[in-house]
Design a protein around this motif. Sequence first.
Motif, PDB file in Angstrom:
ATOM      1  N   PRO A 185       1.087  -1.517   0.363  1.00 27.22           N
ATOM      2  CA  PRO A 185       0.408  -0.015  -0.241  1.00 27.22           C
ATOM      3  C   PRO A 185       1.189   1.584   0.177  1.00 27.22           C
ATOM      4  N   CYS A 186       1.752   1.110   0.010  1.00 23.26           N
ATOM      5  CA  CYS A 186       2.662   2.205  -0.523  1.00 23.26           C
ATOM      6  C   CYS A 186       2.823   2.755  -1.213  1.00 23.26           C
ATOM      7  N   THR A 187       1.653   2.347  -2.668  1.00 19.50           N
ATOM      8  CA  THR A 187       1.301   3.613  -3.942  1.00 19.50           C
ATOM      9  C   THR A 187       0.780   5.095  -2.812  1.00 19.50           C
ATOM     10  N   ILE A 188       0.459   4.959  -1.703  1.00 21.79           N
ATOM     11  CA  ILE A 188      -0.229   6.418  -1.426  1.00 21.79           C
ATOM     12  C   ILE A 188       1.051   7.421  -1.086  1.00 21.79           C
ATOM     13  N   SER A 189       1.981   7.014  -0.818  1.00 21.00           N
ATOM     14  CA  SER A 189       3.595   7.773  -1.144  1.00 21.00           C
ATOM     15  C   SER A 189       3.274   8.472  -1.878  1.00 21.00           C
ATOM     16  N   ALA A 190       2.336   8.404  -3.294  1.00 17.67           N
ATOM     17  CA  ALA A 190       2.897   8.890  -4.277  1.00 17.67           C
ATOM     18  C   ALA A 190       2.183  10.753  -3.957  1.00 17.67           C
ATOM     19  N   VAL A 191       0.961  11.218  -3.035  1.00 18.12           N
ATOM     20  CA  VAL A 191       0.576  12.409  -2.108  1.00 18.12           C
ATOM     21  C   VAL A 191       1.251  12.182  -1.105  1.00 18.12           C
ATOM     22  N   TYR A 192       1.439  11.466  -0.641  1.00 19.13           N
ATOM     23  CA  TYR A 192       1.800  11.685   0.920  1.00 19.13           C
ATOM     24  C   TYR A 192       2.931  11.112   1.548  1.00 19.13           C
ATOM     25  N   HIS A 193       3.863  11.809   0.618  1.00 18.19           N
ATOM     26  CA  HIS A 193       5.373  11.351   0.418  1.00 18.19           C
ATOM     27  C   HIS A 193       6.100  11.473   2.068  1.00 18.19           C
ATOM     28  N   PHE A 194       5.111  12.053   3.467  1.00 16.67           N
ATOM     29  CA  PHE A 194       5.954  12.236   4.423  1.00 16.67           C
ATOM     30  C   PHE A 194       5.423  10.398   5.193  1.00 16.67           C
ATOM     31  N   LEU A 195       4.778   9.831   4.427  1.00 16.19           N
ATOM     32  CA  LEU A 195       4.205   8.601   4.923  1.00 16.19           C
ATOM     33  C   LEU A 195       5.414   7.365   4.307  1.00 16.19           C
ATOM     34  N   THR A 196       5.879   6.445   5.929  1.00 16.33           N
ATOM     35  CA  THR A 196       7.239   5.515   5.409  1.00 16.33           C
ATOM     36  C   THR A 196       6.571   4.985   5.170  1.00 16.33           C
ATOM     37  N   PRO A 197       6.882   3.553   3.950  1.00 16.67           N
ATOM     38  CA  PRO A 197       6.476   2.228   4.133  1.00 16.67           C
ATOM     39  C   PRO A 197       5.659   1.670   4.968  1.00 16.67           C
ATOM     40  N   ASP A 198       6.858   1.642   6.655  1.00 13.36           N
ATOM     41  CA  ASP A 198       6.312   0.712   8.114  1.00 13.36           C
ATOM     42  C   ASP A 198       4.236   1.728   7.980  1.00 13.36           C
ATOM     43  N   MET A 199       4.454   3.043   7.964  1.00  9.42           N
ATOM     44  CA  MET A 199       4.059   3.782   8.510  1.00  9.42           C
ATOM     45  C   MET A 199       2.046   3.439   7.411  1.00  9.42           C
ATOM     46  N   ALA A 200       2.853   3.263   5.840  1.00  7.80           N
ATOM     47  CA  ALA A 200       1.768   3.115   5.089  1.00  7.80           C
ATOM     48  C   ALA A 200       1.244   1.689   5.101  1.00  7.80           C
ATOM     49  N   ASP A 201       1.791   0.939   5.705  1.00  7.42           N
ATOM     50  CA  ASP A 201       1.426  -0.374   5.849  1.00  7.42           C
ATOM     51  C   ASP A 201       0.639  -0.433   7.079  1.00  7.42           C
ATOM     52  N   LYS A 202       0.851  -0.205   8.394  1.00  8.45           N
ATOM     53  CA  LYS A 202      -0.325   0.048   9.312  1.00  8.45           C
ATOM     54  C   LYS A 202      -1.565   0.422   9.140  1.00  8.45           C
ATOM     55  N   LEU A 203      -1.152   2.073   8.586  1.00  9.70           N
ATOM     56  CA  LEU A 203      -2.808   2.994   7.775  1.00  9.70           C
ATOM     57  C   LEU A 203      -3.407   1.612   7.626  1.00  9.70           C
ATOM     58  N   TRP A 204      -2.981   1.295   6.267  1.00 15.57           N
ATOM     59  CA  TRP A 204      -4.134   0.296   5.058  1.00 15.57           C
ATOM     60  C   TRP A 204      -4.226  -1.119   6.629  1.00 15.57           C
ATOM     61  N   LYS A 205      -4.138  -1.265   7.082  1.00 17.36           N
ATOM     62  CA  LYS A 205      -4.428  -2.106   7.985  1.00 17.36           C
ATOM     63  C   LYS A 205      -5.420  -1.693   9.071  1.00 17.36           C
ATOM     64  N   MET A 206      -4.495  -1.260   9.781  1.00 18.14           N
ATOM     65  CA  MET A 206      -5.833   0.046  10.655  1.00 18.14           C
ATOM     66  C   MET A 206      -7.521   0.455  10.004  1.00 18.14           C
ATOM     67  N   ALA A 207      -6.992   0.878   8.356  1.00 21.57           N
ATOM     68  CA  ALA A 207      -8.412   0.978   7.808  1.00 21.57           C
ATOM     69  C   ALA A 207      -9.747  -0.463   7.310  1.00 21.57           C
ATOM     70  N   SER A 208      -8.726  -1.413   7.046  1.00 16.53           N
ATOM     71  CA  SER A 208      -9.862  -1.937   7.362  1.00 16.53           C
ATOM     72  C   SER A 208     -10.405  -2.621   7.978  1.00 16.53           C
ATOM     73  N   SER A 209     -10.328  -2.446   9.551  1.00 17.30           N
ATOM     74  CA  SER A 209     -10.576  -2.636  10.838  1.00 17.30           C
ATOM     75  C   SER A 209     -11.743  -1.637  10.874  1.00 17.30           C
ATOM     76  N   SER A 210     -12.430  -0.355  10.062  1.00 19.21           N
ATOM     77  CA  SER A 210     -13.525   0.067  10.115  1.00 19.21           C
ATOM     78  C   SER A 210     -13.610   0.991   8.420  1.00 19.21           C
ATOM     79  N   ASN A 211     -15.232   0.367   8.421  1.00 23.19           N
ATOM     80  CA  ASN A 211     -16.027   1.272   7.467  1.00 23.19           C
ATOM     81  C   ASN A 211     -15.236   2.606   6.873  1.00 23.19           C
ATOM     82  N   GLN A 212     -15.163   3.920   7.828  1.00 21.28           N
ATOM     83  CA  GLN A 212     -15.353   4.384   7.975  1.00 21.28           C
ATOM     84  C   GLN A 212     -14.278   5.079   7.208  1.00 21.28           C
TER      85      GLN A 212
END
Length: 824
Positions: free
Chosen positions: A599-626
């Motif tokens: 999921p590191c593709t979002i770093s194309a916009v949010y370049h302050f996200l490291t690969p580890d942060m992007a991965d964690k953010l994707w996993k947390m996003a999967s836990s909620s519909n919002q």
Amino acid sequence: MATITTGIYRHLKDRTRSIGDKLKLTKLVWKSHRIFLQNKEQVLIDFLTGLIFNKKRFKVSEEDACNIWRTLCQLFQSTQSGKSSKIIIIKPSICQVINDNIHQPCDYHHYVVECCLNLLQSPSLSHVYNKYEQLSTLLCNILKLAVRSDSLDDIDESQWKLLKIVLPKYLQVERSHPNQKLVFQNTTDKLLIQTLLLWNQTRKSSHEDIGDEALKVIKTAIFNKDHVSSYSVFLQSIKSDSSDTTQPPKYIENFFTALSSGLSNKTSQTGVPLERLRTAVLSYIPVYYTGFIHSNKITDGSTAKDVFVYICKLLDVDLQASKSIEQNSMEYRGQHDVFEVIGSLLKASHDLDLYDRSHDPVYRQLIQILLTCDRSKGYFTCLISLMKLNHLIVEAQLEKILLNNYYGDIQDIERLDELMVELVQLYAKLRQMEKFITKLVNVITSGSVNTRGLLTKGFCHRLGLEVEMLPQGTAVEIWQILVQNLEDHFLSHLSKDSNFQLTEQFETFVHLMTLYMSNTKLVDYTVTDINKRKVKDLMVTMEKQLEKAVHVCLTSKSKVKDYLCPVMLLMSTWGDTHLLMCQYTLHTHISSEESLDFPCTISAVYHFLTPDMADKLWKMASSSNQLQYLWDLFQVQTLKALWITNRKRSPVVEMWNVSVPDNSQCSWNQQVADINDRNYTVAKWKVFTDNFALYATDLSNMQLETCASFIIDTVCDKIDSDEHLTFISITKHFLGCNAIKEHRGLITALISDVWSKMDHYIKLKVKKKTSSAESLKELFSVLGDKAWLQKNNRYVDREVIVYLFYREDRFECCGQENIDWYRP
């Protein structure tokens, strides 16, 4: 032929004869041309009137009374009395007889009404009602009879006809009366309450013209020019700064006493529910206030204020009291209708241009009273009217007013919405949007009160329009205020204290900030270089803030994770602004890395996200519909970033796994906070259709076929009348966009799906009489007159499909196997 004249009068006066025999004789004499009796019509009518007038003396029973009224009614309807132009002189006692009986409940009441109606319509007899006292009593009793009914449908048609005749006749006599003070007092005593009840009951009905005509009775009586001097004395007596102890005229005092009795539920002799009486009086007070100002030609704001204060005191709202409002706040609770009337009075003062700044102490007192009241329709009416008079009156207590809306249940959300819209429009006209946004932010960040409800639908729409028209300097200054408050009240605490508990306030603030940023004009030839640099600095500041906030939300083990949703929403808004700046300005911060793994593709916009942060953010996003919905928005932004940098988007589309949801009747109000398990699919379908042109060329044939099948099924589904977004409303809007009309692959998939399902829908139409087949007509504008199919390069003409849809008999004859392909 000889005439009969002997003993008729003697037989009518004979007490030994029954009333039935006398009535037979009366009708015989009336109809017969052979019987001569001097002044025959007068004698017979007076005889019948005398029987009713002296009912006890002649021992008239109820049955006899009914027969007498029936006979009298027949006489009035006859040719001689009803259509003859000859004036028949009868005793005035007939007026008293009718007046005494017309409102009494009895078996013969219908005949009494008909007698009165025929009497007033007769050119020979109508002259008998020529005195003011007779007509006023008649009108009073007719009104009593009408208002006694709970519903207008219960009032007999003959009573409406009677009112249409009596009202103009009474108004004519009323205007010509030599003693207008007597008319005023008589109207107060006899007609006021009943007239107001009828007027209020007939408003917005088919009998509204009769109610308005009845209201003229009051207006003509109390606003006659003969009362100008008396009203001058009255105005002098109610002036707040007057030392004169002159008492107002008694008949004017009595008028207000009658209104006060109706308001305080002390008038029960009308025979109607007391609440209905109170409503009628309250509805009339704004009409009286406007009429009073016009009739007395009041142009002085101070005098109008004195009248306003006097009427408010009549409504038990003392605006000059010295007692503490807080200690007596309970007496104002529950008076919703009273404050609705006061709001109407304030609106009338504004419309008549009667405001003066010297009145502000009175209006500030009213604000203090409102702060102790329930939030009702009248509460918001008063605030809106005060704001139109002078916004400074409301502005001094604006923050307290906005906070006050959430210390109880709001009974009228629409009025709150109207108040918020008025505030936005007002401060936009005054060029003080910065002040308004500051006050609103202070309310949101003030404490533990949830102010999310302040951002109503109408308010958000209006604020967006006003923000678009803000001068660029003001827009940047307000943006700076929002960024600074974001840091001071939320993010600084979020990074330091893991137990920070302002989730609801943070969500509301982010909603406001998102709304503002989404509508701010950033790219325009009028934007100066100075403001461009300020915007760039603000974007950099927000980027740092978001980086810290995301880091805390991803690493914290406390309840700070609840802040992830508003943080991601703010990121989405920042990302849209960032991409806009990248496309149209020299703002270049899109990642240029060639290899980006999901999921590191979002770093194309949010370049302050490291690969580890992007991965964690994707996993947390999967836990909620919002959160999943916001992640979908991030993916769309990634595709936009790749489009700006002309890089390949297919891997991102494949990894995103663009899918079509199952059809359902769920709806979504377009609020991220309200996304749940059921309506998430509606929200994602909205994202898919809105951005179809972005990834249309990268969709596989299987995805296009699935999409086409879903569109056909949705269009043929039952139409949902929900005002929120549904699959049907989104799909119909999607069918009208150019992106789908220019996509050959999706058009082909749609035609193939229509063809494969035609048998099902046409048979369904024949058997169940459904509208599914008719719904497919909406696809014709998308498919065109001729649509090419990939199978053998053959095409289907639209007329063929129309022919099959509307000729079920033809379809049943040919069968499905014989309509595989058609070439016209």
